[in-house]
Scaffold this motif. Sequence first.
Motif, PDB file in Angstrom:
ATOM      1  N   THR A  81       2.607   9.852 -10.385  1.00  0.00           N
ATOM      2  CA  THR A  81       2.043   9.122 -10.935  1.00  0.00           C
ATOM      3  C   THR A  81       2.011   9.090 -12.434  1.00  0.00           C
ATOM      4  N   TRP A 116       0.040   4.165 -15.455  1.00  0.00           N
ATOM      5  CA  TRP A 116      -0.069   3.105 -14.259  1.00  0.00           C
ATOM      6  C   TRP A 116      -1.676   3.208 -13.830  1.00  0.00           C
ATOM      7  N   ARG A 121      -3.923  -0.245 -13.773  1.00  0.00           N
ATOM      8  CA  ARG A 121      -4.314  -0.901 -12.624  1.00  0.00           C
ATOM      9  C   ARG A 121      -5.769  -0.750 -12.257  1.00  0.00           C
ATOM     10  N   CYS A 165     -19.505   2.440   0.400  1.00  0.00           N
ATOM     11  CA  CYS A 165     -20.044   2.245  -1.178  1.00  0.00           C
ATOM     12  C   CYS A 165     -21.052   1.604  -1.501  1.00  0.00           C
ATOM     13  N   ARG A 201      -0.492   9.035  -3.567  1.00  0.00           N
ATOM     14  CA  ARG A 201      -0.807   8.451  -4.911  1.00  0.00           C
ATOM     15  C   ARG A 201      -1.684   7.451  -4.947  1.00  0.00           C
ATOM     16  N   ALA A 202      -1.433   6.671  -3.901  1.00  0.00           N
ATOM     17  CA  ALA A 202      -2.224   5.360  -3.912  1.00  0.00           C
ATOM     18  C   ALA A 202      -3.809   5.270  -3.713  1.00  0.00           C
ATOM     19  N   PHE A 260     -10.662   8.077  -6.898  1.00  0.00           N
ATOM     20  CA  PHE A 260     -11.942   8.530  -6.621  1.00  0.00           C
ATOM     21  C   PHE A 260     -12.606  10.008  -7.402  1.00  0.00           C
ATOM     22  N   MET A 274      -6.861   2.967   2.980  1.00  0.00           N
ATOM     23  CA  MET A 274      -7.135   1.579   2.371  1.00  0.00           C
ATOM     24  C   MET A 274      -6.038   0.810   2.223  1.00  0.00           C
ATOM     25  N   GLY A 305      -5.545  -1.475  -0.176  1.00  0.00           N
ATOM     26  CA  GLY A 305      -5.968  -1.904  -1.607  1.00  0.00           C
ATOM     27  C   GLY A 305      -6.047  -3.394  -1.919  1.00  0.00           C
ATOM     28  N   GLN A 306      -5.028  -3.989  -1.519  1.00  0.00           N
ATOM     29  CA  GLN A 306      -4.860  -5.465  -1.739  1.00  0.00           C
ATOM     30  C   GLN A 306      -6.007  -6.252  -1.345  1.00  0.00           C
ATOM     31  N   PHE A 339      -9.377  -5.376  -2.377  1.00  0.00           N
ATOM     32  CA  PHE A 339      -9.362  -6.220  -3.781  1.00  0.00           C
ATOM     33  C   PHE A 339     -10.129  -7.554  -3.438  1.00  0.00           C
ATOM     34  N   HIS A 352     -20.641  -1.693  -8.232  1.00  0.00           N
ATOM     35  CA  HIS A 352     -19.980  -0.749  -7.708  1.00  0.00           C
ATOM     36  C   HIS A 352     -18.664  -0.426  -8.726  1.00  0.00           C
ATOM     37  N   ASN A 361     -13.214  -0.534  -9.712  1.00  0.00           N
ATOM     38  CA  ASN A 361     -11.930  -0.803 -10.242  1.00  0.00           C
ATOM     39  C   ASN A 361     -12.030  -1.996 -11.527  1.00  0.00           C
ATOM     40  N   ASN A 398     -14.033   6.248  -9.000  1.00  0.00           N
ATOM     41  CA  ASN A 398     -14.978   5.718  -7.923  1.00  0.00           C
ATOM     42  C   ASN A 398     -15.793   6.776  -7.325  1.00  0.00           C
ATOM     43  N   PHE A 415     -20.102  -3.185  -2.694  1.00  0.00           N
ATOM     44  CA  PHE A 415     -19.355  -3.471  -1.690  1.00  0.00           C
ATOM     45  C   PHE A 415     -18.572  -2.235  -1.296  1.00  0.00           C
ATOM     46  N   GLY A 416     -18.304  -2.123   0.054  1.00  0.00           N
ATOM     47  CA  GLY A 416     -17.549  -1.103   0.537  1.00  0.00           C
ATOM     48  C   GLY A 416     -17.271  -0.930   1.948  1.00  0.00           C
TER      49      GLY A 416
HETATM   50  N1  ACO Z   1       0.834   5.745  -9.526  1.00  0.00           N
HETATM   51  C1  ACO Z   1       2.340   4.923  -9.490  1.00  0.00           C
HETATM   52  N2  ACO Z   1       2.457   4.045  -8.456  1.00  0.00           N
HETATM   53  C2  ACO Z   1       1.865   3.954  -7.676  1.00  0.00           C
HETATM   54  C3  ACO Z   1       0.556   4.565  -7.457  1.00  0.00           C
HETATM   55  C4  ACO Z   1       0.459   5.396  -8.359  1.00  0.00           C
HETATM   56  N3  ACO Z   1      -1.131   6.316  -8.504  1.00  0.00           N
HETATM   57  N4  ACO Z   1      -0.296   4.038  -6.432  1.00  0.00           N
HETATM   58  C5  ACO Z   1       0.630   3.127  -5.821  1.00  0.00           C
HETATM   59  N5  ACO Z   1       1.817   2.940  -6.479  1.00  0.00           N
HETATM   60  C6  ACO Z   1       2.963   2.081  -6.388  1.00  0.00           C
HETATM   61  C7  ACO Z   1       3.146   1.885  -5.013  1.00  0.00           C
HETATM   62  O1  ACO Z   1       3.649   2.835  -4.140  1.00  0.00           O
HETATM   63  C8  ACO Z   1       4.015   0.408  -5.044  1.00  0.00           C
HETATM   64  O2  ACO Z   1       5.401   0.963  -5.306  1.00  0.00           O
HETATM   65  P1  ACO Z   1       6.377  -0.011  -4.520  1.00  0.00           P
HETATM   66  O3  ACO Z   1       6.519  -1.276  -5.474  1.00  0.00           O
HETATM   67  O4  ACO Z   1       7.571   0.810  -4.965  1.00  0.00           O
HETATM   68  O5  ACO Z   1       6.138   0.318  -3.340  1.00  0.00           O
HETATM   69  C9  ACO Z   1       3.435   0.030  -6.334  1.00  0.00           C
HETATM   70  O6  ACO Z   1       2.708   1.094  -7.117  1.00  0.00           O
HETATM   71  C10 ACO Z   1       2.349  -1.167  -6.147  1.00  0.00           C
HETATM   72  O7  ACO Z   1       1.536  -0.618  -5.127  1.00  0.00           O
HETATM   73  P2  ACO Z   1       0.314  -1.866  -4.689  1.00  0.00           P
HETATM   74  O8  ACO Z   1      -0.593  -1.094  -3.751  1.00  0.00           O
HETATM   75  O9  ACO Z   1       0.644  -3.057  -4.245  1.00  0.00           O
HETATM   76  O10 ACO Z   1      -0.502  -1.539  -6.067  1.00  0.00           O
HETATM   77  P3  ACO Z   1      -1.374  -2.598  -6.642  1.00  0.00           P
HETATM   78  O11 ACO Z   1      -1.128  -3.409  -7.773  1.00  0.00           O
HETATM   79  O12 ACO Z   1      -2.405  -3.441  -5.490  1.00  0.00           O
HETATM   80  O13 ACO Z   1      -2.721  -1.723  -7.126  1.00  0.00           O
HETATM   81  C11 ACO Z   1      -4.855  -0.480  -6.217  1.00  0.00           C
HETATM   82  C12 ACO Z   1      -3.217  -0.655  -6.034  1.00  0.00           C
HETATM   83  C13 ACO Z   1      -5.219  -0.202  -7.745  1.00  0.00           C
HETATM   84  C14 ACO Z   1      -5.442   0.249  -5.234  1.00  0.00           C
HETATM   85  C15 ACO Z   1      -5.058  -2.014  -6.049  1.00  0.00           C
HETATM   86  O14 ACO Z   1      -4.894  -2.534  -4.895  1.00  0.00           O
HETATM   87  C16 ACO Z   1      -6.614  -2.033  -6.109  1.00  0.00           C
HETATM   88  O15 ACO Z   1      -7.281  -2.391  -7.107  1.00  0.00           O
HETATM   89  N6  ACO Z   1      -7.450  -2.301  -4.878  1.00  0.00           N
HETATM   90  C17 ACO Z   1      -8.754  -2.520  -4.557  1.00  0.00           C
HETATM   91  C18 ACO Z   1      -9.138  -1.432  -4.101  1.00  0.00           C
HETATM   92  C19 ACO Z   1      -9.905  -0.371  -4.575  1.00  0.00           C
HETATM   93  O16 ACO Z   1     -10.146  -0.253  -5.970  1.00  0.00           O
HETATM   94  N7  ACO Z   1     -10.402   0.327  -3.757  1.00  0.00           N
HETATM   95  C20 ACO Z   1     -11.409   1.364  -4.086  1.00  0.00           C
HETATM   96  C21 ACO Z   1     -12.021   2.272  -3.202  1.00  0.00           C
HETATM   97  S1  ACO Z   1     -12.957   1.051  -1.877  1.00  0.00           S
HETATM   98  C22 ACO Z   1     -14.484   0.954  -2.383  1.00  0.00           C
HETATM   99  O17 ACO Z   1     -14.857   1.734  -3.218  1.00  0.00           O
HETATM  100  C23 ACO Z   1     -15.087   0.152  -1.778  1.00  0.00           C
END
Ligand code: ACO
Length: 335
Positions: free
Chosen positions: A28, A32, A36, A111, A150-151, A156, A221, A223-224, A227, A258, A261, A288, A318-319
Amino acid sequence: MYTEILGTGSALPKQRITNDELAVLVDTSDEWITSRTGISERWISAGESTSDLAAEAAANALADAGVEPADIDLVISATVSPDNFTPTVSCEVQKALGLSQATCFDLWAGCTGFIFSLMTADSLLKSGFFSRALVIGAEVLSKLVDWEDRATCVLFGDGAGAAVLGRSSEPGLLSHVSGSDGSRGEVLTIGGVPLMNPWSPERAGTAGQGSLNHDQSVICMNGQEVFKFAVRAMESSIRRATELSDLSLHDISYIIPHQANNRIIQSVAGRMEMPREKFFTNLDHRGNTSSASIPMALDEMNRAGLLLPGMHLALVGFGGGLTWGASIVRWTRQS
Ligand code: ACO
Protein backbone atom coordinates in the motif's frame (compact mmCIF):
# COMPACT_ATOMS: atom_id res chain seq x y z
CA MET A 1 -36.80 14.91 33.89
CA TYR A 2 -33.83 16.05 31.79
CA THR A 3 -30.30 14.73 31.35
CA GLU A 4 -27.06 16.33 30.20
CA ILE A 5 -23.43 15.53 29.43
CA LEU A 6 -21.33 16.64 32.41
CA GLY A 7 -17.86 15.85 31.08
CA THR A 8 -15.83 13.90 28.53
CA GLY A 9 -12.54 12.02 28.40
CA SER A 10 -10.44 9.89 26.09
CA ALA A 11 -7.34 7.73 26.00
CA LEU A 12 -4.92 6.42 23.38
CA PRO A 13 -2.30 3.73 23.38
CA LYS A 14 1.29 5.00 23.35
CA GLN A 15 2.22 3.73 19.89
CA ARG A 16 1.54 5.82 16.76
CA ILE A 17 1.66 4.05 13.38
CA THR A 18 1.86 6.07 10.17
CA ASN A 19 0.76 5.08 6.68
CA ASP A 20 4.41 4.74 5.65
CA GLU A 21 4.95 2.22 8.43
CA LEU A 22 1.99 0.18 7.14
CA ALA A 23 3.44 0.29 3.64
CA VAL A 24 6.33 -1.80 5.00
CA LEU A 25 3.85 -4.50 6.09
CA VAL A 26 1.51 -4.66 3.08
CA ASP A 27 1.46 -3.47 -0.54
CA THR A 28 0.00 0.00 0.00
CA SER A 29 1.06 3.66 0.08
CA ASP A 30 0.43 6.84 2.00
CA GLU A 31 -1.08 8.30 -1.18
CA TRP A 32 -3.62 5.43 -1.57
CA ILE A 33 -4.68 5.45 2.09
CA THR A 34 -5.06 9.23 2.45
CA SER A 35 -6.87 9.68 -0.88
CA ARG A 36 -9.32 6.76 -0.31
CA THR A 37 -9.94 7.20 3.42
CA GLY A 38 -8.47 10.46 4.79
CA ILE A 39 -6.44 8.50 7.37
CA SER A 40 -2.76 9.46 7.90
CA GLU A 41 -1.98 7.73 11.18
CA ARG A 42 -3.58 5.66 13.91
CA TRP A 43 -2.65 4.58 17.45
CA ILE A 44 -2.07 0.88 17.98
CA SER A 45 -1.84 -0.97 21.28
CA ALA A 46 1.66 -1.91 22.37
CA GLY A 47 0.18 -3.83 25.29
CA GLU A 48 -2.66 -1.63 26.54
CA SER A 49 -5.90 -3.62 26.92
CA THR A 50 -9.40 -2.43 26.06
CA SER A 51 -10.12 -2.10 29.80
CA ASP A 52 -6.91 -0.09 30.38
CA LEU A 53 -7.94 2.43 27.73
CA ALA A 54 -11.56 2.46 28.93
CA ALA A 55 -10.51 3.14 32.53
CA GLU A 56 -8.16 5.97 31.51
CA ALA A 57 -10.84 7.60 29.34
CA ALA A 58 -13.39 7.21 32.14
CA ALA A 59 -11.04 8.74 34.73
CA ASN A 60 -10.46 11.70 32.42
CA ALA A 61 -14.22 12.13 31.92
CA LEU A 62 -14.86 12.04 35.69
CA ALA A 63 -12.16 14.67 36.25
CA ASP A 64 -13.62 16.86 33.48
CA ALA A 65 -17.11 16.52 35.00
CA GLY A 66 -15.91 17.07 38.56
CA VAL A 67 -17.77 13.91 39.61
CA GLU A 68 -16.48 11.52 42.28
CA PRO A 69 -16.27 7.77 41.51
CA ALA A 70 -18.69 7.01 44.35
CA ASP A 71 -21.36 9.17 42.64
CA ILE A 72 -21.50 6.98 39.52
CA ASP A 73 -24.29 4.40 39.71
CA LEU A 74 -24.30 3.13 36.11
CA VAL A 75 -21.49 2.17 33.69
CA ILE A 76 -22.13 1.08 30.11
CA SER A 77 -19.17 0.27 27.86
CA ALA A 78 -19.64 -0.21 24.15
CA THR A 79 -17.05 -2.48 22.55
CA VAL A 80 -16.56 -5.17 19.92
CA SER A 81 -13.09 -6.00 21.23
CA PRO A 82 -13.41 -6.76 24.96
CA ASP A 83 -10.51 -8.34 26.84
CA ASN A 84 -12.72 -11.20 28.04
CA PHE A 85 -16.25 -12.54 27.69
CA THR A 86 -16.36 -12.00 31.44
CA PRO A 87 -15.59 -9.91 33.42
CA THR A 88 -16.81 -7.19 31.11
CA VAL A 89 -14.92 -4.00 30.27
CA SER A 90 -17.41 -2.09 32.45
CA CYS A 91 -16.69 -4.29 35.48
CA GLU A 92 -12.93 -3.91 34.87
CA VAL A 93 -13.39 -0.12 34.82
CA GLN A 94 -15.39 -0.36 38.05
CA LYS A 95 -12.49 -2.24 39.66
CA ALA A 96 -9.82 0.14 38.34
CA LEU A 97 -11.62 3.33 39.40
CA GLY A 98 -13.40 2.13 42.56
CA LEU A 99 -16.92 2.77 41.22
CA SER A 100 -18.36 0.87 44.15
CA GLN A 101 -21.97 2.05 43.74
CA ALA A 102 -22.28 1.26 40.02
CA THR A 103 -24.19 -1.33 38.03
CA CYS A 104 -21.92 -2.22 35.12
CA PHE A 105 -22.53 -3.89 31.77
CA ASP A 106 -21.22 -3.88 28.22
CA LEU A 107 -23.19 -3.21 25.07
CA TRP A 108 -22.30 -4.79 21.75
CA ALA A 109 -23.57 -2.98 18.64
CA GLY A 110 -20.60 -2.62 16.26
CA CYS A 111 -19.49 0.93 15.55
CA THR A 112 -22.94 2.20 16.64
CA GLY A 113 -22.26 0.97 20.18
CA PHE A 114 -21.65 4.38 21.72
CA ILE A 115 -24.92 5.82 20.33
CA PHE A 116 -26.90 2.82 21.60
CA SER A 117 -25.14 3.11 25.00
CA LEU A 118 -25.93 6.82 25.22
CA MET A 119 -29.58 6.12 24.37
CA THR A 120 -29.75 3.31 26.97
CA ALA A 121 -28.09 5.34 29.73
CA ASP A 122 -30.27 8.37 28.95
CA SER A 123 -33.42 6.24 29.18
CA LEU A 124 -32.32 4.64 32.46
CA LEU A 125 -31.54 8.04 33.96
CA LYS A 126 -34.82 9.54 32.78
CA SER A 127 -36.76 6.56 34.13
CA GLY A 128 -35.34 7.32 37.58
CA PHE A 129 -33.47 4.02 37.98
CA PHE A 130 -30.06 5.70 38.04
CA SER A 131 -28.75 9.23 38.51
CA ARG A 132 -25.16 9.43 37.21
CA ALA A 133 -23.80 7.35 34.35
CA LEU A 134 -20.45 6.73 32.70
CA VAL A 135 -20.86 5.85 29.04
CA ILE A 136 -17.73 4.50 27.38
CA GLY A 137 -16.67 3.39 23.89
CA ALA A 138 -13.40 1.43 23.98
CA GLU A 139 -11.61 -0.71 21.41
CA VAL A 140 -8.40 -2.57 20.75
CA LEU A 141 -9.34 -3.47 17.18
CA SER A 142 -5.72 -4.24 16.33
CA LYS A 143 -6.20 -7.72 17.79
CA LEU A 144 -9.07 -8.34 15.34
CA VAL A 145 -7.36 -7.00 12.23
CA ASP A 146 -5.84 -9.27 9.59
CA TRP A 147 -2.48 -7.50 9.24
CA GLU A 148 -1.94 -9.17 5.86
CA ASP A 149 -5.16 -7.77 4.36
CA ARG A 150 -4.36 -4.34 2.91
CA ALA A 151 -8.04 -3.62 2.27
CA THR A 152 -8.85 -3.54 6.01
CA CYS A 153 -5.63 -3.20 8.04
CA VAL A 154 -5.09 0.41 6.94
CA LEU A 155 -8.46 1.54 8.30
CA PHE A 156 -8.51 0.80 12.01
CA GLY A 157 -7.01 2.17 15.23
CA ASP A 158 -7.26 1.63 19.00
CA GLY A 159 -8.52 4.03 21.67
CA ALA A 160 -11.30 4.91 24.08
CA GLY A 161 -13.67 7.78 24.79
CA ALA A 162 -16.13 8.40 27.61
CA ALA A 163 -18.86 10.77 28.75
CA VAL A 164 -20.41 11.36 32.18
CA LEU A 165 -24.19 11.80 32.10
CA GLY A 166 -26.33 13.24 34.85
CA ARG A 167 -29.86 14.44 35.50
CA SER A 168 -30.31 18.15 34.89
CA SER A 169 -32.71 21.05 35.25
CA GLU A 170 -32.52 21.96 31.55
CA PRO A 171 -32.63 19.75 28.44
CA GLY A 172 -29.30 18.30 27.30
CA LEU A 173 -29.90 14.96 25.59
CA LEU A 174 -32.83 15.76 23.31
CA SER A 175 -33.57 12.75 21.11
CA HIS A 176 -32.25 9.45 19.81
CA VAL A 177 -32.99 7.33 16.77
CA SER A 178 -31.77 3.78 16.25
CA GLY A 179 -32.17 0.89 13.85
CA SER A 180 -30.82 -2.50 12.87
CA ASP A 181 -30.95 -4.79 9.84
CA GLY A 182 -29.66 -8.26 10.69
CA SER A 183 -30.51 -9.50 7.19
CA ARG A 184 -27.50 -7.56 5.84
CA GLY A 185 -25.07 -8.54 8.60
CA GLU A 186 -22.71 -10.39 6.24
CA VAL A 187 -21.25 -7.19 4.75
CA LEU A 188 -19.24 -6.52 7.93
CA THR A 189 -18.29 -9.41 10.20
CA ILE A 190 -15.99 -10.57 12.99
CA GLY A 191 -16.41 -14.29 13.75
CA GLY A 192 -16.69 -15.69 17.27
CA VAL A 193 -15.09 -18.72 18.93
CA PRO A 194 -15.97 -22.18 17.59
CA LEU A 195 -17.98 -24.86 19.38
CA MET A 196 -15.30 -27.11 20.88
CA ASN A 197 -16.99 -29.35 23.42
CA PRO A 198 -16.25 -33.09 23.65
CA TRP A 199 -19.56 -33.89 21.91
CA SER A 200 -19.42 -31.35 19.09
CA PRO A 201 -19.80 -32.72 15.56
CA GLU A 202 -16.87 -33.68 13.32
CA ARG A 203 -16.64 -30.22 11.78
CA ALA A 204 -16.03 -28.51 15.09
CA GLY A 205 -15.19 -24.96 14.24
CA THR A 206 -18.26 -24.31 12.18
CA ALA A 207 -20.93 -25.96 14.35
CA GLY A 208 -22.91 -23.89 16.80
CA GLN A 209 -21.49 -20.73 15.49
CA GLY A 210 -24.12 -19.12 13.37
CA SER A 211 -23.16 -18.22 9.85
CA LEU A 212 -19.42 -17.59 10.20
CA ASN A 213 -16.38 -19.85 10.17
CA HIS A 214 -13.75 -20.17 12.88
CA ASP A 215 -11.07 -18.70 10.61
CA GLN A 216 -13.10 -15.52 10.20
CA SER A 217 -12.38 -14.09 13.65
CA VAL A 218 -10.87 -11.02 12.02
CA ILE A 219 -12.61 -7.99 10.57
CA CYS A 220 -14.05 -8.89 7.13
CA MET A 221 -15.83 -6.26 5.10
CA ASN A 222 -17.43 -5.60 1.75
CA GLY A 223 -16.14 -2.00 1.64
CA GLN A 224 -18.36 -0.77 -1.15
CA GLU A 225 -21.56 -2.17 0.39
CA VAL A 226 -20.63 -0.66 3.77
CA PHE A 227 -19.98 2.65 2.03
CA LYS A 228 -23.44 2.77 0.41
CA PHE A 229 -25.19 1.66 3.60
CA ALA A 230 -23.27 4.20 5.71
CA VAL A 231 -24.16 7.18 3.57
CA ARG A 232 -27.89 6.37 3.56
CA ALA A 233 -28.03 5.43 7.27
CA MET A 234 -26.21 8.56 8.39
CA GLU A 235 -28.35 10.90 6.36
CA SER A 236 -31.67 9.40 7.46
CA SER A 237 -30.58 9.16 11.13
CA ILE A 238 -29.47 12.81 11.29
CA ARG A 239 -32.65 14.02 9.60
CA ARG A 240 -34.99 11.95 11.81
CA ALA A 241 -33.21 12.75 15.11
CA THR A 242 -33.23 16.47 14.26
CA GLU A 243 -36.97 16.35 13.51
CA LEU A 244 -37.64 14.52 16.79
CA SER A 245 -35.91 17.37 18.63
CA ASP A 246 -38.15 19.92 16.89
CA LEU A 247 -35.05 21.42 15.27
CA SER A 248 -34.05 22.07 11.69
CA LEU A 249 -30.67 21.17 10.17
CA HIS A 250 -29.74 24.87 10.38
CA ASP A 251 -29.97 24.61 14.19
CA ILE A 252 -27.23 21.95 14.32
CA SER A 253 -23.82 23.50 14.99
CA TYR A 254 -21.79 20.32 14.53
CA ILE A 255 -22.31 16.80 13.33
CA ILE A 256 -20.01 14.33 15.08
CA PRO A 257 -20.01 11.27 12.84
CA HIS A 258 -18.52 7.84 13.33
CA GLN A 259 -14.99 8.34 12.03
CA ALA A 260 -14.79 5.63 9.38
CA ASN A 261 -13.90 7.36 6.17
CA ASN A 262 -13.61 10.91 4.90
CA ARG A 263 -15.31 10.09 1.60
CA ILE A 264 -18.39 8.74 3.41
CA ILE A 265 -18.63 11.97 5.41
CA GLN A 266 -18.12 14.13 2.33
CA SER A 267 -20.81 12.23 0.52
CA VAL A 268 -23.31 12.69 3.41
CA ALA A 269 -22.53 16.42 3.58
CA GLY A 270 -23.10 16.72 -0.18
CA ARG A 271 -26.41 14.81 -0.15
CA MET A 272 -27.67 16.89 2.78
CA GLU A 273 -26.40 20.15 1.28
CA MET A 274 -24.66 20.91 4.56
CA PRO A 275 -21.22 22.57 4.78
CA ARG A 276 -18.46 19.98 5.17
CA GLU A 277 -17.01 22.10 8.03
CA LYS A 278 -20.04 21.25 10.17
CA PHE A 279 -18.89 17.60 10.20
CA PHE A 280 -16.13 17.28 12.79
CA THR A 281 -13.46 14.77 11.83
CA ASN A 282 -10.32 13.54 13.55
CA LEU A 283 -9.94 10.31 11.59
CA ASP A 284 -6.79 11.61 9.89
CA HIS A 285 -4.88 11.11 13.17
CA ARG A 286 -7.03 8.42 14.83
CA GLY A 287 -8.24 6.01 12.11
CA ASN A 288 -11.49 4.15 12.60
CA THR A 289 -11.80 3.18 16.28
CA SER A 290 -15.32 1.68 16.03
CA SER A 291 -17.39 2.43 19.12
CA ALA A 292 -14.66 4.71 20.53
CA SER A 293 -14.65 7.11 17.59
CA ILE A 294 -17.63 9.33 18.49
CA PRO A 295 -16.75 9.88 22.18
CA MET A 296 -13.09 10.47 21.28
CA ALA A 297 -14.15 13.11 18.75
CA LEU A 298 -16.55 14.69 21.27
CA ASP A 299 -13.75 14.87 23.84
CA GLU A 300 -11.33 16.40 21.34
CA MET A 301 -13.90 19.11 20.53
CA ASN A 302 -14.64 19.72 24.21
CA ARG A 303 -10.95 20.11 25.07
CA ALA A 304 -10.35 22.36 22.07
CA GLY A 305 -13.08 24.70 23.37
CA LEU A 306 -15.26 24.22 20.27
CA LEU A 307 -18.41 23.43 22.26
CA LEU A 308 -20.38 26.38 23.62
CA PRO A 309 -23.44 26.35 25.89
CA GLY A 310 -26.67 26.09 23.90
CA MET A 311 -25.04 24.53 20.81
CA HIS A 312 -26.87 21.61 19.22
CA LEU A 313 -24.76 18.58 18.24
CA ALA A 314 -25.80 15.57 16.16
CA LEU A 315 -23.85 12.43 17.06
CA VAL A 316 -24.33 9.80 14.35
CA GLY A 317 -23.07 6.25 13.95
CA PHE A 318 -23.36 3.17 11.73
CA GLY A 319 -21.76 -0.23 11.94
CA GLY A 320 -21.80 -4.00 11.96
CA GLY A 321 -25.02 -5.81 12.59
CA LEU A 322 -26.01 -3.81 10.63
CA THR A 323 -26.83 -1.04 13.07
CA TRP A 324 -27.21 2.74 12.96
CA GLY A 325 -28.37 5.61 15.12
CA ALA A 326 -28.09 9.27 16.08
CA SER A 327 -28.44 11.43 19.18
CA ILE A 328 -29.11 15.14 19.36
CA VAL A 329 -27.29 16.81 22.25
CA ARG A 330 -27.75 20.34 23.49
CA TRP A 331 -24.40 21.26 25.03
CA THR A 332 -24.96 22.71 28.50
CA ARG A 333 -21.43 22.94 29.87
CA GLN A 334 -19.42 26.15 30.14
CA SER A 335 -15.99 25.61 28.56
N1 ACO B 1 -3.56 -0.01 -0.71
C1 ACO B 1 -3.50 -0.11 -2.04
N2 ACO B 1 -4.46 -0.70 -2.77
C2 ACO B 1 -5.52 -1.20 -2.12
C3 ACO B 1 -5.65 -1.12 -0.73
C4 ACO B 1 -4.61 -0.51 -0.02
N3 ACO B 1 -4.65 -0.37 1.33
N4 ACO B 1 -6.83 -1.70 -0.38
C5 ACO B 1 -7.41 -2.12 -1.50
N5 ACO B 1 -6.62 -1.82 -2.55
C6 ACO B 1 -6.85 -2.10 -3.96
C7 ACO B 1 -7.74 -3.30 -4.19
O1 ACO B 1 -6.99 -4.50 -4.12
C8 ACO B 1 -8.26 -3.03 -5.56
O2 ACO B 1 -7.27 -3.40 -6.49
P1 ACO B 1 -7.70 -4.08 -7.90
O3 ACO B 1 -8.54 -3.05 -8.59
O4 ACO B 1 -6.38 -4.34 -8.52
O5 ACO B 1 -8.47 -5.30 -7.51
C9 ACO B 1 -8.38 -1.52 -5.60
O6 ACO B 1 -7.55 -1.01 -4.54
C10 ACO B 1 -9.78 -1.02 -5.36
O7 ACO B 1 -10.33 -1.73 -4.24
P2 ACO B 1 -11.72 -1.37 -3.66
O8 ACO B 1 -12.04 -2.24 -2.48
O9 ACO B 1 -12.70 -1.31 -4.78
O10 ACO B 1 -11.41 0.10 -3.14
P3 ACO B 1 -12.42 1.22 -2.79
O11 ACO B 1 -12.22 2.36 -3.70
O12 ACO B 1 -13.80 0.69 -2.61
O13 ACO B 1 -11.89 1.64 -1.38
C11 ACO B 1 -12.48 1.36 0.93
C12 ACO B 1 -11.87 0.71 -0.29
C13 ACO B 1 -11.62 2.55 1.34
C14 ACO B 1 -12.52 0.37 2.10
C15 ACO B 1 -13.90 1.81 0.54
O14 ACO B 1 -14.65 0.75 0.06
C16 ACO B 1 -14.63 2.41 1.65
O15 ACO B 1 -14.39 3.54 2.03
N6 ACO B 1 -15.60 1.67 2.22
C17 ACO B 1 -16.33 2.11 3.37
C18 ACO B 1 -16.12 1.11 4.37
C19 ACO B 1 -15.39 1.62 5.58
O16 ACO B 1 -14.80 2.67 5.67
N7 ACO B 1 -15.49 0.80 6.53
C20 ACO B 1 -14.92 1.11 7.78
C21 ACO B 1 -15.16 0.01 8.69
S1 ACO B 1 -16.81 -0.29 8.89
C22 ACO B 1 -17.36 0.67 10.07
O17 ACO B 1 -16.67 1.43 10.67
C23 ACO B 1 -18.78 0.52 10.42
